[in-house]
Design an enzyme around this catalytic site. Structure first.
Site, short mmCIF file in Angstrom:
data_model
loop_
_atom_site.label_atom_id
_atom_site.label_comp_id
_atom_site.label_asym_id
_atom_site.label_seq_id
_atom_site.Cartn_x
_atom_site.Cartn_y
_atom_site.Cartn_z
N ARG A 54 0.79 -1.12 0.12
CA ARG A 54 0.01 0.02 0.11
C ARG A 54 0.81 1.33 0.02
O ARG A 54 0.55 2.43 -0.64
CB ARG A 54 -1.01 -0.04 1.32
CG ARG A 54 -1.57 1.42 1.40
CD ARG A 54 -2.91 1.44 2.17
NE ARG A 54 -2.72 0.68 3.54
CZ ARG A 54 -1.97 0.92 4.57
NH1 ARG A 54 -1.15 1.90 4.62
NH2 ARG A 54 -2.04 -0.01 5.56
N TYR A 107 -17.18 16.89 -15.22
CA TYR A 107 -17.62 15.47 -15.06
C TYR A 107 -18.58 15.09 -14.04
O TYR A 107 -18.38 15.53 -12.93
CB TYR A 107 -16.19 14.46 -14.82
CG TYR A 107 -16.40 13.00 -14.81
CD1 TYR A 107 -16.87 12.43 -16.02
CD2 TYR A 107 -15.93 12.30 -13.49
CE1 TYR A 107 -17.13 10.95 -15.93
CE2 TYR A 107 -16.44 11.09 -13.55
CZ TYR A 107 -17.02 10.39 -14.62
OH TYR A 107 -17.15 9.02 -14.49
N ASP A 180 -8.30 19.05 -14.54
CA ASP A 180 -8.55 17.58 -14.82
C ASP A 180 -8.19 17.52 -16.13
O ASP A 180 -8.86 17.96 -17.29
CB ASP A 180 -10.27 17.35 -14.65
CG ASP A 180 -10.52 15.71 -14.95
OD1 ASP A 180 -9.65 15.12 -15.74
OD2 ASP A 180 -11.42 15.32 -14.47
#
Ligand SMILES: *Cc1c(COP(=O)(O)O)cnc(C)c1O
Length: 390
Positions: A54, A107, A180
């Site tokens: 992780r 989005y 983005d």
């Protein structure tokens, strides 16, 4: 003399950055490190800093270095999805009482994350039209706005915002400009070089490029912010697995050649649609008549593979064209080598219904793939032709 890594061209970086042959075996392609944990040489004796996957995995490291090199940032971080990247970013930098100024046709999933997940935790948002710079200046409140969230080109309306000007406005108020960059990909646009602070990607789209992996990324200019985000990437845990990282890395190698073909095909289709009697507006930033064509030409090196168009016959016509297309597969998502068609109002952007971010019902969105252009146009021709049949 070979050019130093920082001076190499985009395609060279896409193929080599972070992807040195494996020192142990010489494997040319970075190995898929399917391991959760790493042997320590005595307590705390980590090899290369790896202790648990992780926190760090060499395949993910390779992807992260490639992403940073492509966006010209200090730090790249990979996540399980684009939304996981967005969530990690927003919960790292925002606190209760903070506000996000959000481009008016972001989005749908970004809007849903902010409006239904973050808002109950005390983070408010203000939608604005990013082309209306006075409205943006008004919306940005120096004390409370933490983030100006810009998507450009936008999904699905293909609006283009001026990244350099937005960066100035954001920085004057001491807030971060997040871009983005999913639609353009780093091949066509590198927001950090225009003054943005953070770039967000859904690597599910052009970076992966083959519709076979879901993933996300953050790339930042400032190393200190990079460290803070890396801390949260580990603390929050929304990382991608090594195989997913490996698939995105493989996709990235061909990003440049794919984007060139996506753009050529989309430009041809946009021109063809303009002439079609059933079609109203064609939304493609490469068209000279597009409302933001000049900004797009200034900040992008090409106009990409996404386009939308409106049907004179309204929603019914839009649904019919979506249903009739064959080579264009009726499906959500975008950015893969195969062409897709969809109805944003009922599909990708259904979660924005009734909100300020609602999209028109007569709109059809295409993700133009890299098939032969004559076959793509022939399919659109038959699908649009169905509108005049009875
Ligand atoms: C798909 C998409 C996202 C979300 O990414 P996921 O990988 O689906 O979580 C964010 N922004 C844009 C522009 C997208 O197209």
């Amino acid at each position: 003399m070979n050019r130093r890594a920082g001076e190499q061209g985009f395609n060279t970086r896409a193929i080599h950055a972070g992807q040195e042959p494996d020192p142990a075996t010489g494997a040319v392609i970075p190995p898929l490190h399917l391991t959760t944990t790493y042997k320590q040489d005595g307590v705390g004796g980590l090899r290369g800093g790896y202790e648990y996957s992780r926190s760090g995995n060499p395949t993910r490291t390779a992807l992260q270095e490639a992403l940073a090199a492509l966006e010209q940032g200090s730090t790249g971080l990979a996540f399980a999805s684009g939304l996981a990247a967005e969530d990690t970013l927003l919960r790292t930098v925002c606190r209760p009482g903070d506000q996000i100024v959000l481009g008016g046709d972001a989005y749908g999933g970004t809007f849903r994350l902010i409006s239904t997940v973050l808002e109950p935790w005390g983070v408010s948002y203000r939608p604005v039209d990013l082309n209306d710079l006075d409205a943006v200046r008004d919306a940005v409140a120096p004390e409370t706005t933490r983030v100006v969230w810009c998507e450009t080109p936008t999904n699905p309306l293909l609006n283009v915002a001026d990244i350099a000007v937005l960066a100035e406005i954001a920085h004057a108020a001491g807030t971060l400009l997040v871009v983005d960059n999913t639609f353009a990909s780093p091949y066509l646009q590198q927001p950090l070089t225009l003054g943005a602070d953070v770039v967000v990607h859904s690597t599910t789209k052009y970076l992966g490029g083959h519709s076979d992996v879901v993933g996300g990324a953050l790339v930042v200019a400032d190393a200190e912010l990079g460290e803070l985000l890396a801390y949260h990437q580990n603390a929050m845990g929304a990382v991608n697995g090594p195989f997913d990282a490996w698939l995105v890395l493989r996709g990235i190698k061909t990003l440049g050649v794919r984007m060139d073909r996506h753009g050529q095909n989309a430009a041809r289709i946009a021109e063809w649609l303009l002439e079609h009697p059933a079609v109203g507006d064609v939304l493609y930033p490469g068209l000279p008549q597009h409302r933001n064509h000049e900004i797009a030409a200034k900040q992008m090196s090409g106009f990409g593979g996404m386009l939308s168009f409106r049907l004179r016959g309204g929603e019914e016509a839009a649904l019919r064209v979506c249903g009739r297309a064959e080579l264009f597969t009726l499906a959500e998502s975008l950015g893969g080598v195969e062409s897709l068609i969809e109805h944003p109002h009922r599909m990708t952007h259904a979660s924005a219904a009734g909100s300020p971010l609602e999209v028109p019902a007569d709109l059809v969105r295409l993700s133009v793939g890299i098939e032969d252009i004559d076959d793509l146009i022939s399919d659109l021709d038959q699908a649009l032709g169905s509108l005049t049949e009875r």
